[in-house]
Write an enzyme that holds these catalytic residues in place. Structure first.
Site, PDB file in Angstrom:
ATOM      1  CG  PHE A  12      -1.589   1.232   1.617  1.00 29.18           C
ATOM      2  CD1 PHE A  12      -2.183   2.077   0.674  1.00 29.18           C
ATOM      3  CD2 PHE A  12      -1.643   1.607   2.956  1.00 29.18           C
ATOM      4  CE1 PHE A  12      -2.797   3.264   1.055  1.00 29.18           C
ATOM      5  CE2 PHE A  12      -2.254   2.789   3.349  1.00 29.18           C
ATOM      6  CZ  PHE A  12      -2.819   3.618   2.405  1.00 29.18           C
ATOM      7  CB  ILE A  13       2.767   3.029   2.656  1.00 31.33           C
ATOM      8  CG1 ILE A  13       1.569   2.920   3.598  1.00 31.33           C
ATOM      9  CG2 ILE A  13       3.410   4.412   2.773  1.00 31.33           C
ATOM     10  CD1 ILE A  13       1.917   3.022   5.068  1.00 31.33           C
ATOM     11  CG  LEU A  35       5.280  -9.702  -5.726  1.00 34.91           C
ATOM     12  CD1 LEU A  35       5.226 -10.219  -7.167  1.00 34.91           C
ATOM     13  CD2 LEU A  35       4.486  -8.393  -5.608  1.00 34.91           C
ATOM     14  CB  SER A  82       1.592  -4.024   7.377  1.00 34.22           C
ATOM     15  OG  SER A  82       0.529  -4.462   6.543  1.00 34.22           O
ATOM     16  CG  ASN A  84      -1.848  -4.452  14.966  1.00 39.47           C
ATOM     17  OD1 ASN A  84      -0.900  -4.772  15.674  1.00 39.47           O
ATOM     18  ND2 ASN A  84      -2.037  -3.224  14.551  1.00 39.47           N
ATOM     19  CD  GLU A 123      -0.309  -0.440  15.451  1.00 34.65           C
ATOM     20  OE1 GLU A 123      -0.018  -1.533  15.962  1.00 34.65           O
ATOM     21  OE2 GLU A 123      -1.160  -0.310  14.554  1.00 34.65           O
ATOM     22  CE1 TYR A 148       3.325  -3.851  11.586  1.00 34.69           C
ATOM     23  CE2 TYR A 148       1.909  -2.585  13.057  1.00 34.69           C
ATOM     24  CZ  TYR A 148       2.762  -2.642  11.967  1.00 34.69           C
ATOM     25  OH  TYR A 148       3.053  -1.504  11.267  1.00 34.69           O
ATOM     26  CE  LYS A 152       7.349  -1.347  11.160  1.00 41.81           C
ATOM     27  NZ  LYS A 152       7.951  -1.417   9.784  1.00 41.81           N
ATOM     28  CE  LYS A 203     -19.602  -8.159   8.822  1.00 40.32           C
ATOM     29  NZ  LYS A 203     -21.059  -8.295   8.841  1.00 40.32           N
ATOM     30  CE1 TYR A 205     -12.632  -6.251  13.477  1.00 45.18           C
ATOM     31  CE2 TYR A 205     -10.496  -5.747  14.450  1.00 45.18           C
ATOM     32  CZ  TYR A 205     -11.259  -6.350  13.461  1.00 45.18           C
ATOM     33  OH  TYR A 205     -10.626  -7.053  12.478  1.00 45.18           O
ATOM     34  CG  HIS A 274      -8.782  -2.847  19.713  1.00 45.71           C
ATOM     35  ND1 HIS A 274     -10.091  -2.760  19.316  1.00 45.71           N
ATOM     36  CD2 HIS A 274      -8.089  -2.075  18.853  1.00 45.71           C
ATOM     37  CE1 HIS A 274     -10.200  -1.981  18.257  1.00 45.71           C
ATOM     38  NE2 HIS A 274      -8.980  -1.545  17.964  1.00 45.71           N
TER      39      HIS A 274
HETATM   40  P1  NAD Z   1       1.414  -3.684   3.193  1.00 45.62           P
HETATM   41  O1  NAD Z   1       1.116  -4.907   3.974  1.00 45.62           O
HETATM   42  O2  NAD Z   1       0.349  -3.075   2.348  1.00 45.62           O
HETATM   43  O3  NAD Z   1       2.666  -3.958   2.214  1.00 45.62           O
HETATM   44  C1  NAD Z   1       3.793  -4.653   2.649  1.00 45.62           C
HETATM   45  C2  NAD Z   1       4.622  -4.987   1.406  1.00 45.62           C
HETATM   46  O4  NAD Z   1       5.834  -5.637   1.849  1.00 45.62           O
HETATM   47  C3  NAD Z   1       3.924  -5.952   0.444  1.00 45.62           C
HETATM   48  O5  NAD Z   1       4.120  -5.543  -0.887  1.00 45.62           O
HETATM   49  C4  NAD Z   1       4.628  -7.285   0.691  1.00 45.62           C
HETATM   50  O6  NAD Z   1       4.642  -8.145  -0.432  1.00 45.62           O
HETATM   51  C5  NAD Z   1       6.032  -6.817   1.054  1.00 45.62           C
HETATM   52  N1  NAD Z   1       6.768  -7.799   1.874  1.00 45.62           N
HETATM   53  C6  NAD Z   1       6.317  -8.438   2.986  1.00 45.62           C
HETATM   54  N2  NAD Z   1       7.262  -9.271   3.450  1.00 45.62           N
HETATM   55  C7  NAD Z   1       8.353  -9.122   2.623  1.00 45.62           C
HETATM   56  C8  NAD Z   1       9.647  -9.708   2.586  1.00 45.62           C
HETATM   57  N3  NAD Z   1      10.032 -10.620   3.497  1.00 45.62           N
HETATM   58  N4  NAD Z   1      10.497  -9.314   1.609  1.00 45.62           N
HETATM   59  C9  NAD Z   1      10.131  -8.400   0.670  1.00 45.62           C
HETATM   60  N5  NAD Z   1       8.896  -7.836   0.655  1.00 45.62           N
HETATM   61  C10 NAD Z   1       8.030  -8.190   1.611  1.00 45.62           C
HETATM   62  O7  NAD Z   1       1.991  -2.625   4.240  1.00 45.62           O
HETATM   63  P2  NAD Z   1       1.793  -1.049   4.322  1.00 45.62           P
HETATM   64  O8  NAD Z   1       0.535  -0.756   5.022  1.00 45.62           O
HETATM   65  O9  NAD Z   1       2.054  -0.470   3.003  1.00 45.62           O
HETATM   66  O10 NAD Z   1       2.992  -0.676   5.318  1.00 45.62           O
HETATM   67  C11 NAD Z   1       4.286  -0.420   4.804  1.00 45.62           C
HETATM   68  C12 NAD Z   1       5.199  -0.030   5.943  1.00 45.62           C
HETATM   69  O11 NAD Z   1       4.675   1.115   6.618  1.00 45.62           O
HETATM   70  C13 NAD Z   1       5.352  -1.094   7.015  1.00 45.62           C
HETATM   71  O12 NAD Z   1       6.691  -1.083   7.462  1.00 45.62           O
HETATM   72  C14 NAD Z   1       4.410  -0.647   8.121  1.00 45.62           C
HETATM   73  O13 NAD Z   1       4.849  -1.111   9.376  1.00 45.62           O
HETATM   74  C15 NAD Z   1       4.537   0.854   8.009  1.00 45.62           C
HETATM   75  N6  NAD Z   1       3.399   1.653   8.460  1.00 45.62           N
HETATM   76  C16 NAD Z   1       2.141   1.403   7.979  1.00 45.62           C
HETATM   77  C17 NAD Z   1       1.079   2.228   8.365  1.00 45.62           C
HETATM   78  C18 NAD Z   1      -0.321   2.011   7.836  1.00 45.62           C
HETATM   79  O14 NAD Z   1      -1.236   2.700   8.243  1.00 45.62           O
HETATM   80  N7  NAD Z   1      -0.547   1.077   6.910  1.00 45.62           N
HETATM   81  C19 NAD Z   1       1.317   3.294   9.241  1.00 45.62           C
HETATM   82  C20 NAD Z   1       2.613   3.516   9.719  1.00 45.62           C
HETATM   83  C21 NAD Z   1       3.640   2.697   9.308  1.00 45.62           C
HETATM   84  O1  DAU Z   2      -1.018   3.225  13.529  1.00 48.69           O
HETATM   85  C1  DAU Z   2      -0.321   2.750  12.422  1.00 48.69           C
HETATM   86  C2  DAU Z   2      -0.773   1.348  12.110  1.00 48.69           C
HETATM   87  O2  DAU Z   2      -2.073   1.468  11.525  1.00 48.69           O
HETATM   88  C3  DAU Z   2       0.164   0.613  11.171  1.00 48.69           C
HETATM   89  O3  DAU Z   2       1.391   0.404  11.833  1.00 48.69           O
HETATM   90  C4  DAU Z   2      -0.417  -0.736  10.735  1.00 48.69           C
HETATM   91  O4  DAU Z   2       0.424  -1.339   9.761  1.00 48.69           O
HETATM   92  C5  DAU Z   2      -1.791  -0.496  10.134  1.00 48.69           C
HETATM   93  O5  DAU Z   2      -2.380  -1.741   9.802  1.00 48.69           O
HETATM   94  C6  DAU Z   2      -2.668   0.259  11.117  1.00 48.69           C
HETATM   95  O6  DAU Z   2      -2.930  -0.564  12.281  1.00 48.69           O
HETATM   96  P1  DAU Z   2      -4.408  -0.662  12.930  1.00 48.69           P
HETATM   97  O7  DAU Z   2      -4.494  -1.933  13.671  1.00 48.69           O
HETATM   98  O8  DAU Z   2      -4.767   0.603  13.615  1.00 48.69           O
HETATM   99  O9  DAU Z   2      -5.274  -0.710  11.534  1.00 48.69           O
HETATM  100  P2  DAU Z   2      -6.556  -1.549  11.081  1.00 48.69           P
HETATM  101  O10 DAU Z   2      -6.920  -1.033   9.739  1.00 48.69           O
HETATM  102  O11 DAU Z   2      -6.345  -3.009  11.222  1.00 48.69           O
HETATM  103  O12 DAU Z   2      -7.665  -1.105  12.138  1.00 48.69           O
HETATM  104  C7  DAU Z   2      -7.974   0.264  12.375  1.00 48.69           C
HETATM  105  C8  DAU Z   2      -8.974   0.311  13.536  1.00 48.69           C
HETATM  106  O13 DAU Z   2     -10.224  -0.228  13.084  1.00 48.69           O
HETATM  107  C9  DAU Z   2      -8.574  -0.526  14.726  1.00 48.69           C
HETATM  108  O14 DAU Z   2      -8.987   0.145  15.906  1.00 48.69           O
HETATM  109  C10 DAU Z   2      -9.370  -1.821  14.557  1.00 48.69           C
HETATM  110  C11 DAU Z   2     -10.633  -1.357  13.894  1.00 48.69           C
HETATM  111  N1  DAU Z   2     -11.306  -2.298  12.974  1.00 48.69           N
HETATM  112  C12 DAU Z   2     -10.556  -2.933  12.022  1.00 48.69           C
HETATM  113  C13 DAU Z   2     -11.162  -3.767  11.091  1.00 48.69           C
HETATM  114  C14 DAU Z   2     -10.342  -4.501  10.050  1.00 48.69           C
HETATM  115  C15 DAU Z   2     -12.691  -2.440  13.015  1.00 48.69           C
HETATM  116  O15 DAU Z   2     -13.386  -1.847  13.882  1.00 48.69           O
HETATM  117  N2  DAU Z   2     -13.289  -3.260  12.093  1.00 48.69           N
HETATM  118  C16 DAU Z   2     -12.589  -3.928  11.132  1.00 48.69           C
HETATM  119  O16 DAU Z   2     -13.197  -4.647  10.312  1.00 48.69           O
END
Ligand code: NAD
Ligand code: DAU
Length: 332
Positions: A12-13, A35, A82, A84, A123, A148, A152, A203, A205, A274
């Site tokens: 994603f990011i 992938l 990524s 939880n 987190e 998770y 990190k 949904k 939580y 949570h």
């Molecule tokens: P994501 O799960 O969407 O993408 C993770 C990517 O890493 C995928 O393309 C996957 O194929 C690749 N990957 C996983 N294991 C691998 C490995 N062993 N070798 C090579 N590639 C691998 O994650 P995201 O939400 O894009 O998060 C990216 C980064 O940002 C992570 O480090 C996450 O901790 C951090 N982060 C995410 C959020 C958020 O809200 N999503 C917020 C803050 C920080």
């Molecule tokens: O804070 C940064 C983090 O944000 C990143 O480090 C993680 O990679 C990223 O996945 C995200 O973590 P969260 O656990 O906060 O994200 P998630 O999208 O799983 O859930 C967001 C909130 O929504 C959390 O309080 C749980 C709740 N939730 C989640 C799902 C999937 C629901 O209420 N219903 C749902 O179906």
């Protein structure tokens, strides 16, 4: 012009970062991505062949990582497990990728003296009470809750140690919850949007009062690029836009934006352990590097994100049924 190695660039990011770099710099990009279920090459479609190369591989593969780092000017390490909820079912890939994978990257940048930027999360600081007047700051104590977030937190500690012990030229950013295009349908906002598209009730939580500090993915990535180019070596910068909202409010906003009644959702079982609330103080990033977010209006960013899921069903549809089947097993 720099040669950037971007790990996890099919996620994603990371994929949004690759597009951002191509659009805003002259840099060339090599993506290293395993992938996993979370990676999708469709997220990288349309990039110019003279500035972008894809390598399918694992960040834990030290030989491959060494070869790629040797040819790079800088590394941005996004790759991680990524989610939880997944870490509560099977923590092992989180230990391997997030800890050993970071170790593997650090050893290569140490050997070749390459600039390294580490992507992390708010987190690592644990959670805050709903009425706590404080926010997370770069020096807040680490107190992670889940497999998770603890993996990190451990990876951040490795980076800090490699800076101090070996002089690795590294920076770290810890960002809050991202939203925007190309996010996997397992995550909160895409899951609810795609449920509504499918005629299924969103949904929530537990009591739904958990607070997340939402930031648009492009704001996160603009800040990452700024820290990569201008951040002080060895420093940690927190990224956030004062975007605190509780989950119930976010679901109501999604429902209304998609033409549904605001209460057309179900409560489901809570996530074990949570975290209650995250909140970022990004003063250091703003004052030291002059960073300002572009996406100040969450409702507008959300509407744009909803449109992306409506317009790109072919990209998320193949994952949707398996994600929902997994959630049924977990009681969510
Ligand atoms: P994501 O799960 O969407 O993408 C993770 C990517 O890493 C995928 O393309 C996957 O194929 C690749 N990957 C996983 N294991 C691998 C490995 N062993 N070798 C090579 N590639 C691998 O994650 P995201 O939400 O894009 O998060 C990216 C980064 O940002 C992570 O480090 C996450 O901790 C951090 N982060 C995410 C959020 C958020 O809200 N999503 C917020 C803050 C920080
Ligand atoms: O804070 C940064 C983090 O944000 C990143 O480090 C993680 O990679 C990223 O996945 C995200 O973590 P969260 O656990 O906060 O994200 P998630 O999208 O799983 O859930 C967001 C909130 O929504 C959390 O309080 C749980 C709740 N939730 C989640 C799902 C999937 C629901 O209420 N219903 C749902 O179906």
């Amino acid at each position: 012009m720099s040669r950037l190695l971007i790990t996890g660039g099919a996620g994603f990011i990371g994929s949004n970062f690759v597009h951002y770099v191509i659009d805003h710099t002259d840099d060339t990009v090599v993506v290293l991505d395993k992938l996993t279920y979370a990676g999708n090459v469709a997220s990288l479609a349309g990039l110019p062949a003279n500035r972008y190369t894809f390598v399918h591989g694992d960040v834990c593969d030290k030989e491959l990582v060494d070869k790629l780092v040797a040819k790079s000017d800088a590394v941005v390490h996004f790759a991680a497990e990524s989610h939880n909820d997944n870490s509560l079912v099977d923590p092992e890939p989180f230990i391997m990728t997030n800890l050993y994978g970071t170790f593997s990257m650090l050893e290569a940048v140490r050997k070749h003296d390459v600039r390294y930027h580490h992507i992390s999360t708010d987190e690592v600081y644990g959670d805050l009470a709903l009425d706590d007047p404080h926010k997370f700051e770069p020096n807040s104590p680490y107190d992670p809750s889940s497999p998770y977030s603890s993996s990190k937190a451990g990876s951040d500690m490795l980076v800090r140690a490699w800076v101090r012990s070996f002089g690795v030229p590294a920076t770290i950013t810890n960002c809050s919850n991202n939203y925007g295009p190309r996010q996997h349908v397992e995550k909160f906002i895409p899951r609810q949007v795609t449920n509504i598209i499918d005629g299924v009730r969103p949904k929530l939580y537990g009591d739904g009062l958990n607070v997340r500090d939402w930031i648009h993915v492009d704001d996160h990535n603009a800040a990452v690029l700024l820290v990569l180019k201008k951040g002080r070596i060895g420093e940690t910068y927190l990224i956030g836009v004062n975007g605190e909202l509780d989950n119930k409010t976010v679901i109501e906003k999604i429902l209304l934006a998609m033409g549904q009644p605001a209460d057309a959702y179900d409560h489901v079982s809570d996530r074990p352990g949570h975290d209650r609330r995250y909140a970022i103080d990004a003063t250091k990033l703003r004052t030291e590097l002059g960073w300002e977010p572009k996406f100040r209006d969450f409702d507008a960013g959300l509407a744009h994100t909803i449109d992306w899921y409506r317009d790109n069903e072919a990209q998320w549809r193949p994952e949707k049924a398996a994600v929902e089947a997994k959630y049924v097993k977990e009681g969510h």
